[in-house]
Design an enzyme around this catalytic site. Structure first.
Site, PDB file in Angstrom:
ATOM      1  N   ASP A 172     -40.889  61.869   8.209  1.00  0.00           N
ATOM      2  CA  ASP A 172     -40.268  60.758   8.939  1.00  0.00           C
ATOM      3  C   ASP A 172     -38.923  61.181   9.533  1.00  0.00           C
ATOM      4  O   ASP A 172     -38.581  60.779  10.653  1.00  0.00           O
ATOM      5  CB  ASP A 172     -40.052  59.568   8.007  1.00  0.00           C
ATOM      6  CG  ASP A 172     -41.367  58.865   7.650  1.00  0.00           C
ATOM      7  OD1 ASP A 172     -42.397  59.191   8.270  1.00  0.00           O
ATOM      8  OD2 ASP A 172     -41.357  58.041   6.727  1.00  0.00           O
ATOM      9  N   ASP A 200     -38.088  61.216   3.191  1.00  0.00           N
ATOM     10  CA  ASP A 200     -39.380  61.686   3.670  1.00  0.00           C
ATOM     11  C   ASP A 200     -39.141  62.678   4.801  1.00  0.00           C
ATOM     12  O   ASP A 200     -38.671  62.296   5.887  1.00  0.00           O
ATOM     13  CB  ASP A 200     -40.220  60.510   4.161  1.00  0.00           C
ATOM     14  CG  ASP A 200     -41.635  60.927   4.532  1.00  0.00           C
ATOM     15  OD1 ASP A 200     -41.783  61.701   5.502  1.00  0.00           O
ATOM     16  OD2 ASP A 200     -42.589  60.486   3.876  1.00  0.00           O
ATOM     17  N   ARG A 218     -51.590  62.722   0.994  1.00  0.00           N
ATOM     18  CA  ARG A 218     -51.408  62.294  -0.391  1.00  0.00           C
ATOM     19  C   ARG A 218     -51.688  60.815  -0.530  1.00  0.00           C
ATOM     20  O   ARG A 218     -51.130  60.001   0.212  1.00  0.00           O
ATOM     21  CB  ARG A 218     -49.975  62.604  -0.857  1.00  0.00           C
ATOM     22  CG  ARG A 218     -49.752  62.338  -2.335  1.00  0.00           C
ATOM     23  CD  ARG A 218     -48.354  62.723  -2.771  1.00  0.00           C
ATOM     24  NE  ARG A 218     -47.343  61.801  -2.267  1.00  0.00           N
ATOM     25  CZ  ARG A 218     -46.093  61.755  -2.726  1.00  0.00           C
ATOM     26  NH1 ARG A 218     -45.705  62.579  -3.662  1.00  0.00           N
ATOM     27  NH2 ARG A 218     -45.227  60.903  -2.214  1.00  0.00           N
ATOM     28  N   THR A 246     -52.435  57.277  -6.184  1.00  0.00           N
ATOM     29  CA  THR A 246     -52.791  58.282  -7.197  1.00  0.00           C
ATOM     30  C   THR A 246     -51.950  59.542  -7.103  1.00  0.00           C
ATOM     31  O   THR A 246     -51.927  60.338  -8.034  1.00  0.00           O
ATOM     32  CB  THR A 246     -54.268  58.691  -7.038  1.00  0.00           C
ATOM     33  OG1 THR A 246     -54.442  59.367  -5.779  1.00  0.00           O
ATOM     34  CG2 THR A 246     -55.177  57.476  -7.081  1.00  0.00           C
TER      35      THR A 246
END
Length: 211
Positions: free
Chosen positions: A205, A202, A103, A107
């Site tokens: 992570d 995340d 990703r 954007t």
């Protein structure tokens, strides 16, 4: 598109521990593995089976077995790998393919950078593994990738979803009964960085560390 939110106390219990910022990576991986198996149990209710005659120690009978072609499990790299063991534990005869999407943080659009999948998925049931349904871009791209290759039934299994991402999938697959999303919870919203709130951070992570 169908949305299935699993309302079960064990799912809620494990999800709470996953959300906790104090949960370390080894514990996070174990809990994610356990949670995926619970979600997979519900996600595979419509897995295709066929009659199969057998003989028990007592008498002949007819049971069922998975049809051919076998279902295919598709973890989205890298975070989806943390869900793979929990899924194949329930579907040990399934084949496994891999799809890599990244990703763009500015954007929020997803692009494919790697795939290890058959060119022809005609007649295949596919189970996509992606921990977070956030903006929806990654899952829309992944599901379209599979459908374009002939898959006729796609189920996405996510630990968490955001309402914005759910809406993006609804618009992309409006009226598509062959697309299903299974998740442990739909959270409040996305923040300005595209993270689910309250979420769990995340997932990649927390599974593997920051690399």
């Amino acid at each position: 598109m169908r949305l299935l939110v699993i309302d079960h106390p064990l799912v809620a219990h494990k999800l709470t521990a996953l959300r906790d910022a104090g949960t370390d990576s080894p514990t996070f991986r174990r809990l994610a593995d356990e949670l995926v198996t619970l979600l997979a149990y519900e996600a595979t209710r419509d897995v295709r089976v066929e009659p199969h005659p057998i003989t028990t120690p007592v008498a002949p009978t007819v049971g069922v077995r998975l049809t051919s072609p076998k279902p295919i499990v598709v973890p989205i790299l890298r975070a989806g790998l943390g869900m793979l063991d929990g899924m194949v534990r329930l579907l040990p005869t399934a084949e496994v393919g891999f799809l890599g999407l990244i990703r763009d943080e500015s954007t929020l659009q997803a692009t494919t950078y790697a795939n290890r999948l058959p060119d022809d998925l005609s007649g295949r049931q596919c189970y996509v593994l992606d921990p977070m349904l956030a903006t929806g871009g990654t899952l829309v791209a992944s599901i379209n990738y599979l459908l374009e290759r002939g898959a006729d039934d796609v189920t996405a299994i996510c630990l968490l979803a955001a309402p914005e991402g759910v809406e993006v999938l609804r618009e992309a697959f409006d009226g598509a009964a062959h697309v299903t999303v299974v998740t442990a919870a739909v959270d409040e919203h996305l923040n300005s960085s595209g993270y689910i709130v309250p979420g769990l951070g995340d997932a990649g992570d927390r599974l593997y560390g920051v690399v």
